[in-house]
Structures are given as structure tokens and as C-alpha cells.
Enzyme design. Structure first.
Site, PDB file in Angstrom:
ATOM      1  N   LYS A 229     -97.903 -25.077  20.680  1.00 15.62           N
ATOM      2  CA  LYS A 229     -99.220 -24.437  20.521  1.00 15.62           C
ATOM      3  C   LYS A 229     -99.114 -23.159  19.687  1.00 15.62           C
ATOM      4  O   LYS A 229     -99.898 -22.937  18.765  1.00 15.62           O
ATOM      5  CB  LYS A 229     -99.812 -24.118  21.900  1.00 15.62           C
ATOM      6  CG  LYS A 229    -100.053 -25.344  22.762  1.00 15.62           C
ATOM      7  CD  LYS A 229    -100.692 -24.974  24.082  1.00 15.62           C
ATOM      8  CE  LYS A 229     -99.767 -24.161  24.982  1.00 15.62           C
ATOM      9  NZ  LYS A 229     -98.568 -24.931  25.405  1.00 15.62           N
TER      10      LYS A 229
ATOM     11  N   ARG B  96    -109.929 -43.074  18.006  1.00 19.75           N
ATOM     12  CA  ARG B  96    -109.719 -43.233  16.564  1.00 19.75           C
ATOM     13  C   ARG B  96    -111.013 -43.102  15.779  1.00 19.75           C
ATOM     14  O   ARG B  96    -110.992 -42.909  14.561  1.00 19.75           O
ATOM     15  CB  ARG B  96    -109.081 -44.594  16.267  1.00 19.75           C
ATOM     16  CG  ARG B  96    -107.722 -44.771  16.934  1.00 19.75           C
ATOM     17  CD  ARG B  96    -107.021 -46.021  16.473  1.00 19.75           C
ATOM     18  NE  ARG B  96    -106.693 -45.957  15.055  1.00 19.75           N
ATOM     19  CZ  ARG B  96    -106.059 -46.933  14.400  1.00 19.75           C
ATOM     20  NH1 ARG B  96    -105.693 -48.037  15.049  1.00 19.75           N
ATOM     21  NH2 ARG B  96    -105.792 -46.811  13.117  1.00 19.75           N
TER      22      ARG B  96
ATOM     23  N   ASP C 128    -101.022 -17.525  24.359  1.00 16.29           N
ATOM     24  CA  ASP C 128    -100.438 -17.706  25.693  1.00 16.29           C
ATOM     25  C   ASP C 128    -101.473 -17.577  26.813  1.00 16.29           C
ATOM     26  O   ASP C 128    -101.730 -18.536  27.531  1.00 16.29           O
ATOM     27  CB  ASP C 128     -99.290 -16.726  25.919  1.00 16.29           C
ATOM     28  CG  ASP C 128     -98.508 -17.050  27.186  1.00 16.29           C
ATOM     29  OD1 ASP C 128     -98.215 -18.244  27.407  1.00 16.29           O
ATOM     30  OD2 ASP C 128     -98.208 -16.128  27.960  1.00 16.29           O
TER      31      ASP C 128
ATOM     32  N   HIS D  60    -104.397 -21.005  29.996  1.00 20.56           N
ATOM     33  CA  HIS D  60    -103.200 -21.031  29.155  1.00 20.56           C
ATOM     34  C   HIS D  60    -103.529 -21.734  27.845  1.00 20.56           C
ATOM     35  O   HIS D  60    -104.093 -22.825  27.834  1.00 20.56           O
ATOM     36  CB  HIS D  60    -102.073 -21.774  29.877  1.00 20.56           C
ATOM     37  CG  HIS D  60    -100.774 -21.742  29.144  1.00 20.56           C
ATOM     38  ND1 HIS D  60    -100.088 -20.580  28.900  1.00 20.56           N
ATOM     39  CD2 HIS D  60    -100.044 -22.740  28.573  1.00 20.56           C
ATOM     40  CE1 HIS D  60     -98.976 -20.850  28.234  1.00 20.56           C
ATOM     41  NE2 HIS D  60     -98.932 -22.158  28.018  1.00 20.56           N
TER      42      HIS D  60
END
Length: 311
Positions: A159, A243, A177, A138
Site C-alpha cells: 500500500k 471484470r 498507515d 488502516h
């Protein structure tokens, strides 16, 4: 899984010598190709008739030195009911005995002007791709600056909307999808859309959008290598995110390991720009330019300088 002879004929552009509509529907079940050299001598102990049989200059030359009767008997052994197709390379002349054997055992014979080794490579590449086991994942697969980026995340996180924004920024949609992925070789993961969803993207509140119709052929791509995975997750206070870019997370799909970047999503953050930058930064690392490494080197030099000044 199988490939029809007609699919191979159309892809490799083979010329028919003996064929029919029924023979074009024969199935090819393996990407292995046989060069029947030993079989030309009459040795069939380890013969694999289910493979494509490719006749090159060596096999053809040996066959030419045989008598007509022996040639026909050997070819009868090579042309079996389970043989999907026989291909003669280099534009070599097909002997009459080969056509007789093909008719006797209902095997299509095709010819190609391409050199044998090159033809073998083209056939293997096509069959490896078509016969590979597919796994559905997915997400949204995008081609960003020529790099395949798989965007994943929880349902409803955005998304598809991010994919649409990337299309507007000049990148290409591969699949939305459902992404069908497969191992093209031991290190390469490849992705493509489900046929029913090709060129389509679903946007909540809008519905189904045909990206090719709205944005043109340059906005879509039929398939792509999957080189980087991006996982979108909701931003939570106190949750630790990478980070510096030295997290080194990876995921495994269809037996292939690819790097993964986790990106926090919060209101006001332009995720498409962040993903675009992540793809460029990853490509930069592949080329030997690592911003994280540069920062760490500068930090080490600064610490060393301060240490010397304080001594």
C-alpha cells in the site's frame, strides 16, 4: 472532545473586546450556536449557556432599546460561567454593559466584521469538523485528480509503495498507515493523518520518508474527502474478480457508505496506474459517462443484430 476558544479565535479571525490568556483556554464542547433573541426578553427557560452566543443585528437592535439597567441584567443571564464565548457580528458596537457582564462572569467577548449568517456558517463548519468523532482505519489516503482514494489491503501487500508511486506520478499524499476519518455530514466522509504521521510514509527496507521534504509541498495535502475505497488483495488462480465494473461493492466507515473496488495484485502489474485509472473511471461515472453501460448497450445491439440476421 472539545475545542479551545483560542482555536476558534485564530481560525475565524475574531477581534478581542474582553479576553485573557485564561479565558482563551475555555472549552467549546458543542457546535450548536445560540442567537439569544428570546433571552433578550428575559425568557431563560430553555437557555443553553454551554453554546457559543452570537449577537447579530436583531439582538443588538433590541438590546439598544432597553434601559442600561435592564440591558445589564439580561446580559448577566446570558453570560454564565459555562458560556465559552460571546461574539458580536457585523462590527456592531459593543455596549459597556456587555463588557461589565463579561467581567462579572468571566466570559470572553469578541467581535467580527462578518455578516451574522455567514459568520454562523463558518463557525458551525469549523466546530463540526473539530468536534466530530474520529475513527482510525488502516490504509493510505491519496488525493488522485482531486478525488480522495483510500487504499487498503493486507499487511505487506504494498500500500505504501503504491502511495509513493502515485506521489511520483503527481498525486498527493494525505495519510499513510493510519487514517483518521469522520463524518463531516450525513453523506460526506472526511480523512486526515494522525498528527505524528503527517507528511510521512513508511517504506519497508528504506524506513520513514518525509514526502513534503523530498517531493515538495504540492505532494501532500492536509485532509481530503474519502470518495472511493480500493482494496488490494493477492491474486489467486481461480478466484473471481470483477471484470466489467458492475460489481457495486460498498463499505461503511463512520456511518458513511462509499464504493469499494477490489484489485488483484500480482508480479508485473502496475497497481498505481490501475488505481489512477479506477479513480478517473469512477469520476467519469459520476459525470454520467459509464463505460460498462456503454459496453452492455453495444453487446445488446450486437446480439440483436445477429439474431435478426439468423432469422
Amino acid at each position: 472532545m472539545a475545542v479551545l476558544v483560542k482555536d476558534l479565535v485564530e481560525k475565524i479571525r475574531l477581534e478581542p473586546i474582553y479576553s485573557s490568556d485564561a479565558l482563551l483556554l475555555k472549552e467549546i464542547t458543542t457546535s450548536d450556536i445560540s442567537r439569544p433573541g428570546l433571552e433578550m426578553t428575559g425568557y431563560f427557560d430553555y437557555y443553553s449557556p454551554e453554546r457559543i452566543q452570537l449577537i447579530g443585528m436583531k439582538e443588538w437592535s433590541y438590546m439598544q432599546a432597553m434601559t442600561s439597567h435592564n440591558r445589564y441584567q439580561v446580559l448577566l443571564g446570558i453570560f454564565q460561567d459555562s458560556t465559552p464565548i460571546v461574539i458580536v457580528a457585523r462590527g456592531l458596537e459593543v455596549p459597556e454593559e456587555m463588557i461589565r457582564a463579561a467581567k462579572a462572569n468571566h466570559v470572553p467577548v469578541y467581535q467580527s466584521g462578518t455578516a451574522t449568517s455567514r459568520l454562523s456558517g463558518e463557525i458551525s463548519s469549523f466546530l463540526d469538523t473539530q468536534l466530530a468523532t474520529r475513527t482510525s482505519v488502516h490504509g493510505v489516503l491519496m488525493d488522485i485528480y482531486g478525488m480522495g482514494v483510500l487504499i487498503q489491503g493486507d499487511s505487506g501487500i504494498g500500500k505504501s509503495e503504491t502511495g509513493l508511486e502515485l506521489v511520483k506520478r503527481g498525486h498527493r499524499l494525505v495519510a499513510d498507515d493510519r487514517v483518521d476519518v469522520f463524518a463531516k455530514d450525513d453523506v460526506t466522509l472526511w480523512g486526515e493523518p494522525a498528527e505524528i504521521l503527517r507528511h510521512l510514509i513508511e517504506i519497508r527496507g528504506v524506513g520513514i520518508i518525509d514526502v513534503m521534504s523530498l517531493y515538495g509541498a504540492s505532494a501532500v495535502k492536509g485532509s481530503s474527502e474519502v470518495q472511493l475505497a480500493v482494496y488490494l488483495e493477492n491474486y489467486e488462480t481461480g478466484k473471481v474478480f470483477d471484470r466489467l465494473g458492475n460489481g457495486g461493492d460498498v463499505i461503511e466507515i463512520a456511518g458513511i457508505t462509499i464504493p469499494q473496488i477490489r484489485i488483484p495484485v500480482k508480479t508485473g502489474r502496475n497497481i498505481s496506474v490501475v488505481i489512477e485509472a479506477a479513480a478517473m473511471n469512477y469520476r467519469s461515472k459520476l459525470m454520467g459517462f459509464d463505460a460498462t453501460k456503454t459496453f452492455e448497450e453495444r453487446l445488446s445491439k450486437l446480439i440483436e443484430t445477429n439474431k435478426e440476421e439468423n432469422e
